[in-house]
Motif scaffolding. Sequence first.
Motif, PDB file in Angstrom:
ATOM      1  N   MET A 208       5.274  22.873  14.687  1.00 49.09           N
ATOM      2  CA  MET A 208       5.006  23.813  15.784  1.00 49.09           C
ATOM      3  C   MET A 208       5.725  25.139  15.542  1.00 49.09           C
ATOM      4  SD  MET A 208       3.156  21.791  17.573  1.00 49.09           S
ATOM      5  CE  MET A 208       2.964  22.563  19.154  1.00 49.09           C
ATOM      6  N   LYS A 209       6.878  25.049  14.867  1.00 54.68           N
ATOM      7  CA  LYS A 209       7.643  26.287  14.604  1.00 54.68           C
ATOM      8  C   LYS A 209       6.869  27.187  13.651  1.00 54.68           C
ATOM      9  CE  LYS A 209      12.235  24.287  15.023  1.00 54.68           C
ATOM     10  NZ  LYS A 209      12.191  23.021  14.292  1.00 54.68           N
ATOM     11  N   ASP A 210       6.021  26.582  12.799  1.00 52.41           N
ATOM     12  CA  ASP A 210       5.233  27.381  11.846  1.00 52.41           C
ATOM     13  C   ASP A 210       3.912  27.844  12.455  1.00 52.41           C
ATOM     14  OD1 ASP A 210       7.237  26.812  10.052  1.00 52.41           O
ATOM     15  OD2 ASP A 210       6.209  25.023   9.282  1.00 52.41           O
ATOM     16  N   GLY A 211       3.756  27.676  13.751  1.00 55.51           N
ATOM     17  CA  GLY A 211       2.560  28.203  14.421  1.00 55.51           C
ATOM     18  C   GLY A 211       1.441  27.201  14.584  1.00 55.51           C
ATOM     19  N   ALA A 212       1.679  25.919  14.219  1.00 55.30           N
ATOM     20  CA  ALA A 212       0.622  24.912  14.402  1.00 55.30           C
ATOM     21  C   ALA A 212       0.383  24.692  15.893  1.00 55.30           C
ATOM     22  CB  ALA A 212       1.019  23.610  13.728  1.00 55.30           C
ATOM     23  N   VAL A 213      -0.873  24.381  16.247  1.00 58.52           N
ATOM     24  CA  VAL A 213      -1.223  24.158  17.657  1.00 58.52           C
ATOM     25  C   VAL A 213      -0.788  22.769  18.096  1.00 58.52           C
ATOM     26  CG1 VAL A 213      -3.169  24.050  19.266  1.00 58.52           C
ATOM     27  CG2 VAL A 213      -3.189  25.707  17.414  1.00 58.52           C
ATOM     28  N   THR A 214      -0.725  21.851  17.149  1.00 62.48           N
ATOM     29  CA  THR A 214      -0.330  20.475  17.466  1.00 62.48           C
ATOM     30  C   THR A 214       0.593  19.944  16.374  1.00 62.48           C
ATOM     31  OG1 THR A 214      -1.155  18.195  17.649  1.00 62.48           O
ATOM     32  CG2 THR A 214      -2.526  19.720  16.429  1.00 62.48           C
ATOM     33  N   ALA A 215       1.447  18.995  16.767  1.00 62.14           N
ATOM     34  CA  ALA A 215       2.370  18.413  15.795  1.00 62.14           C
ATOM     35  C   ALA A 215       1.705  17.301  14.988  1.00 62.14           C
ATOM     36  CB  ALA A 215       3.595  17.858  16.521  1.00 62.14           C
ATOM     37  N   TYR A 216       0.519  16.867  15.441  1.00 65.60           N
ATOM     38  CA  TYR A 216      -0.201  15.817  14.706  1.00 65.60           C
ATOM     39  C   TYR A 216      -0.851  16.413  13.453  1.00 65.60           C
ATOM     40  CZ  TYR A 216       0.278  13.049  18.951  1.00 65.60           C
ATOM     41  OH  TYR A 216       0.789  12.379  20.023  1.00 65.60           O
ATOM     42  N   PHE A 217      -0.838  15.668  12.373  1.00 69.80           N
ATOM     43  CA  PHE A 217      -1.507  16.172  11.161  1.00 69.80           C
ATOM     44  C   PHE A 217      -1.941  15.009  10.274  1.00 69.80           C
ATOM     45  CE2 PHE A 217       1.620  15.516   7.746  1.00 69.80           C
ATOM     46  CZ  PHE A 217       2.748  15.172   8.480  1.00 69.80           C
ATOM     47  N   ARG A 218      -2.737  15.340   9.284  1.00 68.40           N
ATOM     48  CA  ARG A 218      -3.220  14.331   8.313  1.00 68.40           C
ATOM     49  C   ARG A 218      -2.815  14.773   6.914  1.00 68.40           C
ATOM     50  NH1 ARG A 218      -7.180  11.712  11.615  1.00 68.40           N
ATOM     51  NH2 ARG A 218      -6.908  12.713  13.645  1.00 68.40           N
ATOM     52  N   GLN A 219      -2.654  13.797   6.046  1.00 71.56           N
ATOM     53  CA  GLN A 219      -2.370  14.139   4.645  1.00 71.56           C
ATOM     54  C   GLN A 219      -3.649  14.215   3.828  1.00 71.56           C
ATOM     55  OE1 GLN A 219       0.613  11.215   3.656  1.00 71.56           O
ATOM     56  NE2 GLN A 219       2.273  12.596   4.248  1.00 71.56           N
ATOM     57  N   THR A 220      -4.721  13.637   4.354  1.00 71.70           N
ATOM     58  CA  THR A 220      -6.027  13.737   3.699  1.00 71.70           C
ATOM     59  C   THR A 220      -7.002  14.327   4.714  1.00 71.70           C
ATOM     60  OG1 THR A 220      -6.512  11.482   4.418  1.00 71.70           O
ATOM     61  CG2 THR A 220      -5.694  11.755   2.157  1.00 71.70           C
ATOM     62  N   ASN A 221      -8.148  14.782   4.232  1.00 71.04           N
ATOM     63  CA  ASN A 221      -9.140  15.344   5.165  1.00 71.04           C
ATOM     64  C   ASN A 221     -10.547  14.887   4.774  1.00 71.04           C
ATOM     65  OD1 ASN A 221     -10.300  16.819   7.235  1.00 71.04           O
ATOM     66  ND2 ASN A 221     -10.271  18.753   6.105  1.00 71.04           N
ATOM     67  N   ASN A 222     -10.694  13.580   4.617  1.00 64.12           N
ATOM     68  CA  ASN A 222     -12.012  13.044   4.246  1.00 64.12           C
ATOM     69  C   ASN A 222     -13.018  13.225   5.378  1.00 64.12           C
ATOM     70  OD1 ASN A 222     -10.970  12.226   1.799  1.00 64.12           O
ATOM     71  ND2 ASN A 222     -10.367  10.210   2.571  1.00 64.12           N
ATOM     72  N   ALA A 223     -12.526  13.305   6.613  1.00 62.51           N
ATOM     73  CA  ALA A 223     -13.421  13.475   7.761  1.00 62.51           C
ATOM     74  C   ALA A 223     -13.959  14.897   7.843  1.00 62.51           C
ATOM     75  CB  ALA A 223     -12.682  13.138   9.056  1.00 62.51           C
ATOM     76  N   GLY A 224     -13.433  15.788   7.036  1.00 62.71           N
ATOM     77  CA  GLY A 224     -13.904  17.176   7.079  1.00 62.71           C
ATOM     78  C   GLY A 224     -13.576  17.843   8.402  1.00 62.71           C
TER      79      GLY A 224
ATOM     80  N   HIS B  64     -10.565   6.782   5.942  1.00 63.39           N
ATOM     81  CA  HIS B  64     -10.041   7.365   7.180  1.00 63.39           C
ATOM     82  C   HIS B  64      -8.687   8.031   6.953  1.00 63.39           C
ATOM     83  CE1 HIS B  64     -13.511   5.706   8.897  1.00 63.39           C
ATOM     84  NE2 HIS B  64     -13.171   4.486   8.544  1.00 63.39           N
ATOM     85  N   ASP B  65      -8.514   9.169   7.601  1.00 63.41           N
ATOM     86  CA  ASP B  65      -7.334  10.004   7.389  1.00 63.41           C
ATOM     87  C   ASP B  65      -6.227   9.558   8.340  1.00 63.41           C
ATOM     88  OD1 ASP B  65      -8.864  11.773   5.588  1.00 63.41           O
ATOM     89  OD2 ASP B  65      -9.910  12.370   7.423  1.00 63.41           O
ATOM     90  N   GLU B  66      -5.150   9.007   7.784  1.00 60.89           N
ATOM     91  CA  GLU B  66      -4.059   8.477   8.625  1.00 60.89           C
ATOM     92  C   GLU B  66      -3.404   9.601   9.426  1.00 60.89           C
ATOM     93  OE1 GLU B  66      -2.323   4.574   6.541  1.00 60.89           O
ATOM     94  OE2 GLU B  66      -2.205   6.365   5.261  1.00 60.89           O
ATOM     95  N   ILE B  67      -2.840   9.207  10.572  1.00 57.98           N
ATOM     96  CA  ILE B  67      -2.294  10.196  11.520  1.00 57.98           C
ATOM     97  C   ILE B  67      -0.758  10.248  11.407  1.00 57.98           C
ATOM     98  CG2 ILE B  67      -2.106  10.806  13.979  1.00 57.98           C
ATOM     99  CD1 ILE B  67      -4.777   9.271  14.397  1.00 57.98           C
ATOM    100  N   PHE B  68      -0.237  11.471  11.315  1.00 62.13           N
ATOM    101  CA  PHE B  68       1.220  11.687  11.250  1.00 62.13           C
ATOM    102  C   PHE B  68       1.625  12.689  12.329  1.00 62.13           C
ATOM    103  CE2 PHE B  68      -0.392  10.545   7.092  1.00 62.13           C
ATOM    104  CZ  PHE B  68       0.464   9.527   6.703  1.00 62.13           C
ATOM    105  N   HIS B  69       2.928  12.748  12.587  1.00 59.39           N
ATOM    106  CA  HIS B  69       3.446  13.649  13.626  1.00 59.39           C
ATOM    107  C   HIS B  69       4.717  14.304  13.126  1.00 59.39           C
ATOM    108  CE1 HIS B  69       5.420  14.824  17.423  1.00 59.39           C
ATOM    109  NE2 HIS B  69       4.195  14.875  17.919  1.00 59.39           N
ATOM    110  N   ASP B  70       4.799  15.614  13.244  1.00 53.02           N
ATOM    111  CA  ASP B  70       5.996  16.334  12.815  1.00 53.02           C
ATOM    112  C   ASP B  70       6.187  17.543  13.730  1.00 53.02           C
ATOM    113  OD1 ASP B  70       8.024  17.665  11.606  1.00 53.02           O
ATOM    114  OD2 ASP B  70       6.931  18.142   9.759  1.00 53.02           O
ATOM    115  N   ALA B  71       7.137  17.420  14.646  1.00 51.92           N
ATOM    116  CA  ALA B  71       7.345  18.487  15.642  1.00 51.92           C
ATOM    117  C   ALA B  71       7.687  19.816  14.978  1.00 51.92           C
ATOM    118  CB  ALA B  71       8.432  18.069  16.621  1.00 51.92           C
ATOM    119  N   ALA B  72       8.269  19.770  13.779  1.00 51.57           N
ATOM    120  CA  ALA B  72       8.678  21.004  13.091  1.00 51.57           C
ATOM    121  C   ALA B  72       7.477  21.902  12.783  1.00 51.57           C
ATOM    122  CB  ALA B  72       9.425  20.654  11.805  1.00 51.57           C
TER     123      ALA B  72
END
Length: 305
Positions: free
Chosen positions: A193-209, A183-191
């Motif tokens: 959003m400045k780079d155009g991300a739709v959400t500040a939530y992100f994962r460091q892995t993408n096993n869920a595809g 399972h891909d752990e959940i992280f949050h980085d408001a910064a």
Amino acid sequence: MSPLPEDRDPSIAVTRPRPGHADLTGALKYDHADVRNVLERSSARETAVRVAVGAVARQVLAEFGIRVGGYVSGIGGVSVPIPLQPLDDLWLAAAGSELFCCDLSFDEPMKKAIDAAKLSGDTLGGVIEVQVTGCPPGLGSYTHWDRKLDARLAMALMSIQAIKGVEVGMGFGVAGLPGSRVHDEIFHDAARMKDGAVTAYFRQTNNAGGIEGGMTNGEPITVRAAMKPIPTLYRPLRSVDMSTHEPFEAAVERSDTCAVPAALVVGEAVVAIEILTAFLEKFGGDSLIEIRRNFLGYCQQIRHA
Ligand SMILES: Cc1cc2nc3c(=O)[nH]c(=O)nc-3n(C[C@H](O)[C@H](O)[C@H](O)COP(=O)(O)O)c2cc1C
């Protein structure tokens, strides 16, 4: 194949069904004496129109920063080890490969495998991988079983002739690993959003595809499909003549040795169609302006969630 019985010539009817094709069961199902009635309709030529529709779908998706790409990662027994480069690099490599392979050093071994199969009258299958970047979280559904995006992508890919397996993300790999490594752990980085991300939530892995609970989670969607070897063999397999019930070799139609690169083109198209369908279910409107307004309104909604 004439609809008029008087135009049909039984002497040229195809009566020896090919194993692995729709021939035998299609003829039984529709009571055809000529297998040609089945083989022309079951042909993957049908996918040409899906590729055309897919091209339009990709253009609409591009309006919202969503891109669809892919590559071939295996042909016959020749497989590229799990590629770790950024998707853009892999797509670029595939664009420069005659086989759409994501690693040019595998082009020659793959071509040799295809040539060897052709020489011996045999055929080869392989693996295609398709990815979608830029999807906002929330396409698909966790409540409606028939709107779950992973299920719909699997259906879309499995509907391509000769595709026999589909994996989302880590796919079958999840079965042998503990949850802590899946399972891909959940992280949050408001910064972000400045780079155009739709959400500040992100994962460091993408096993869920990129799909959890039947919905996009904002990470790239990654799907993989296995194509079986083409069923028409120039050294035909054993079959039975449907008019005499005598054992015979299967009929030979003009056929390729390997259609994995072509299947990738179809795979990207059907994925694009499915993603656009899900996108329009959520943001649909009667003009691009309206769709964009709906999309931006949602982006605003999840911005500070
Ligand atoms: C792009 C593409 C090209 C194909 N070309 C051939 C071909 O040249 N000869 C052939 O026998 N099968 C070809 N196939 C596979 C058959 O259409 C398929 O195996 C057959 O319809 C039976 O369906 P199934 O394999 O899904 O059970 C191709 C499939 C795809 C996706």
